[in-house]
Design a protein around this motif. Structure first.
Motif, PDB file in Angstrom:
ATOM      1  N   VAL A  53      15.232 -52.891 -14.239  1.00 24.00           N
ATOM      2  CA  VAL A  53      14.017 -53.098 -13.459  1.00 24.00           C
ATOM      3  C   VAL A  53      13.404 -51.733 -13.174  1.00 24.00           C
ATOM      4  N   LYS A  54      12.086 -51.719 -13.062  1.00 24.93           N
ATOM      5  CA  LYS A  54      11.376 -50.510 -12.663  1.00 24.93           C
ATOM      6  C   LYS A  54      10.596 -50.854 -11.404  1.00 24.93           C
ATOM      7  N   VAL A  55      10.807 -50.082 -10.357  1.00 25.50           N
ATOM      8  CA  VAL A  55      10.175 -50.367  -9.070  1.00 25.50           C
ATOM      9  C   VAL A  55       9.390 -49.148  -8.613  1.00 25.50           C
ATOM     10  N   GLN A  56       8.159 -49.402  -8.212  1.00 22.99           N
ATOM     11  CA  GLN A  56       7.293 -48.364  -7.683  1.00 22.99           C
ATOM     12  C   GLN A  56       6.485 -48.960  -6.523  1.00 22.99           C
ATOM     13  N   SER A  57       7.152 -49.683  -5.644  1.00 21.64           N
ATOM     14  CA  SER A  57       6.467 -50.357  -4.546  1.00 21.64           C
ATOM     15  C   SER A  57       6.041 -49.396  -3.454  1.00 21.64           C
ATOM     16  N   SER A  58       6.742 -48.307  -3.336  1.00 25.30           N
ATOM     17  CA  SER A  58       6.505 -47.375  -2.240  1.00 25.30           C
ATOM     18  C   SER A  58       6.338 -45.966  -2.801  1.00 25.30           C
ATOM     19  N   ARG A  59       5.774 -45.090  -2.002  1.00 30.28           N
ATOM     20  CA  ARG A  59       5.697 -43.685  -2.410  1.00 30.28           C
ATOM     21  C   ARG A  59       7.018 -42.977  -2.134  1.00 30.28           C
ATOM     22  N   SER A  60       7.901 -43.643  -1.403  1.00 28.82           N
ATOM     23  CA  SER A  60       9.185 -43.053  -1.050  1.00 28.82           C
ATOM     24  C   SER A  60      10.220 -43.372  -2.127  1.00 28.82           C
ATOM     25  N   ARG A  61      10.863 -42.344  -2.635  1.00 31.43           N
ATOM     26  CA  ARG A  61      11.888 -42.525  -3.656  1.00 31.43           C
ATOM     27  C   ARG A  61      13.063 -43.328  -3.101  1.00 31.43           C
ATOM     28  N   GLU A  62      13.455 -43.051  -1.871  1.00 33.88           N
ATOM     29  CA  GLU A  62      14.606 -43.739  -1.266  1.00 33.88           C
ATOM     30  C   GLU A  62      14.330 -45.227  -1.092  1.00 33.88           C
ATOM     31  N   ASP A  63      13.137 -45.571  -0.631  1.00 32.14           N
ATOM     32  CA  ASP A  63      12.782 -46.987  -0.502  1.00 32.14           C
ATOM     33  C   ASP A  63      12.812 -47.675  -1.854  1.00 32.14           C
ATOM     34  N   ASN A  64      12.256 -47.015  -2.867  1.00 32.53           N
ATOM     35  CA  ASN A  64      12.233 -47.601  -4.199  1.00 32.53           C
ATOM     36  C   ASN A  64      13.639 -47.805  -4.762  1.00 32.53           C
ATOM     37  N   ARG A  65      14.568 -46.925  -4.405  1.00 28.92           N
ATOM     38  CA  ARG A  65      15.962 -47.082  -4.863  1.00 28.92           C
ATOM     39  C   ARG A  65      16.537 -48.408  -4.362  1.00 28.92           C
ATOM     40  N   TRP A  66      16.332 -48.696  -3.073  1.00 26.24           N
ATOM     41  CA  TRP A  66      16.883 -49.923  -2.499  1.00 26.24           C
ATOM     42  C   TRP A  66      16.125 -51.158  -2.986  1.00 26.24           C
ATOM     43  N   LEU A  67      14.809 -51.032  -3.126  1.00 29.59           N
ATOM     44  CA  LEU A  67      14.023 -52.166  -3.607  1.00 29.59           C
ATOM     45  C   LEU A  67      14.373 -52.499  -5.055  1.00 29.59           C
ATOM     46  N   ALA A  68      14.705 -51.489  -5.849  1.00 32.20           N
ATOM     47  CA  ALA A  68      15.133 -51.730  -7.228  1.00 32.20           C
ATOM     48  C   ALA A  68      16.476 -52.458  -7.249  1.00 32.20           C
ATOM     49  N   ARG A  69      17.375 -52.083  -6.359  1.00 30.05           N
ATOM     50  CA  ARG A  69      18.671 -52.771  -6.295  1.00 30.05           C
ATOM     51  C   ARG A  69      18.476 -54.242  -5.912  1.00 30.05           C
TER      52      ARG A  69
END
Length: 134
Positions: free
Chosen positions: A58-74
């Motif tokens: 999966v590729k996630v770019q929902s937020s400008r925050s890298r940390e948020d995107n890490r959890w959202l990708a999981r």
């Protein structure tokens, strides 16, 4: 606003339910794309998460925050694995089905009933209208 600890715990529980472990994941930070201007296109805040045993990614770019995107990708990867494994319909799939039902064409009977109801409602409103005769 960063993700709350409760949200992160919920994502970890979902990962455990899907059988995901950190050892099975390969995480890459890639350049974002789309709207957001120069800042999005220059920073590697999008996350591409690959599940090595299955090859799903999966590729996630929902937020400008890298940390948020890490959890959202999981979370997205866990939902996809559960969807494939257990046949669970994801929230995204349920939303697509809801929109399809809303756009579906009405049957002739439904359309006639709806138009009849509208005509009755219009007549009721017209009866309330003020006239100079009283």
């Amino acid at each position: 606003m960063p993700l709350s600890p409760a949200t992160i715990e919920a994502i970890q529980a979902l990962m455990a339910r899907a059988g995901l472990t950190e050892d099975d994941l390969r995480e890459q930070f890639v350049l974002g794309s789309g709207s957001g201007g120069q800042k999005i296109n220059k920073t590697s805040s999008a996350v591409r998460l690959t599940h090595l045993p299955t090859g799903l990614w999966v590729k996630v770019q929902s937020s400008r925050s890298r940390e948020d995107n890490r959890w959202l990708a999981r979370r997205a990867l866990a939902e996809r694995i559960l969807e494939i494994r257990d046949g669970e319909r994801s929230a995204r799939q349920q939303e697509r089905e809801k929109i399809r039902r809303q756009k579906r064409r009405r049957s002739r009977r439904q359309k006639a009933r709806m138009l009849d109801d509208k005509a009755k409602h219009a007549a009721k409103k017209a009866a309330r209208r003020w006239t100079p005769e009283g």
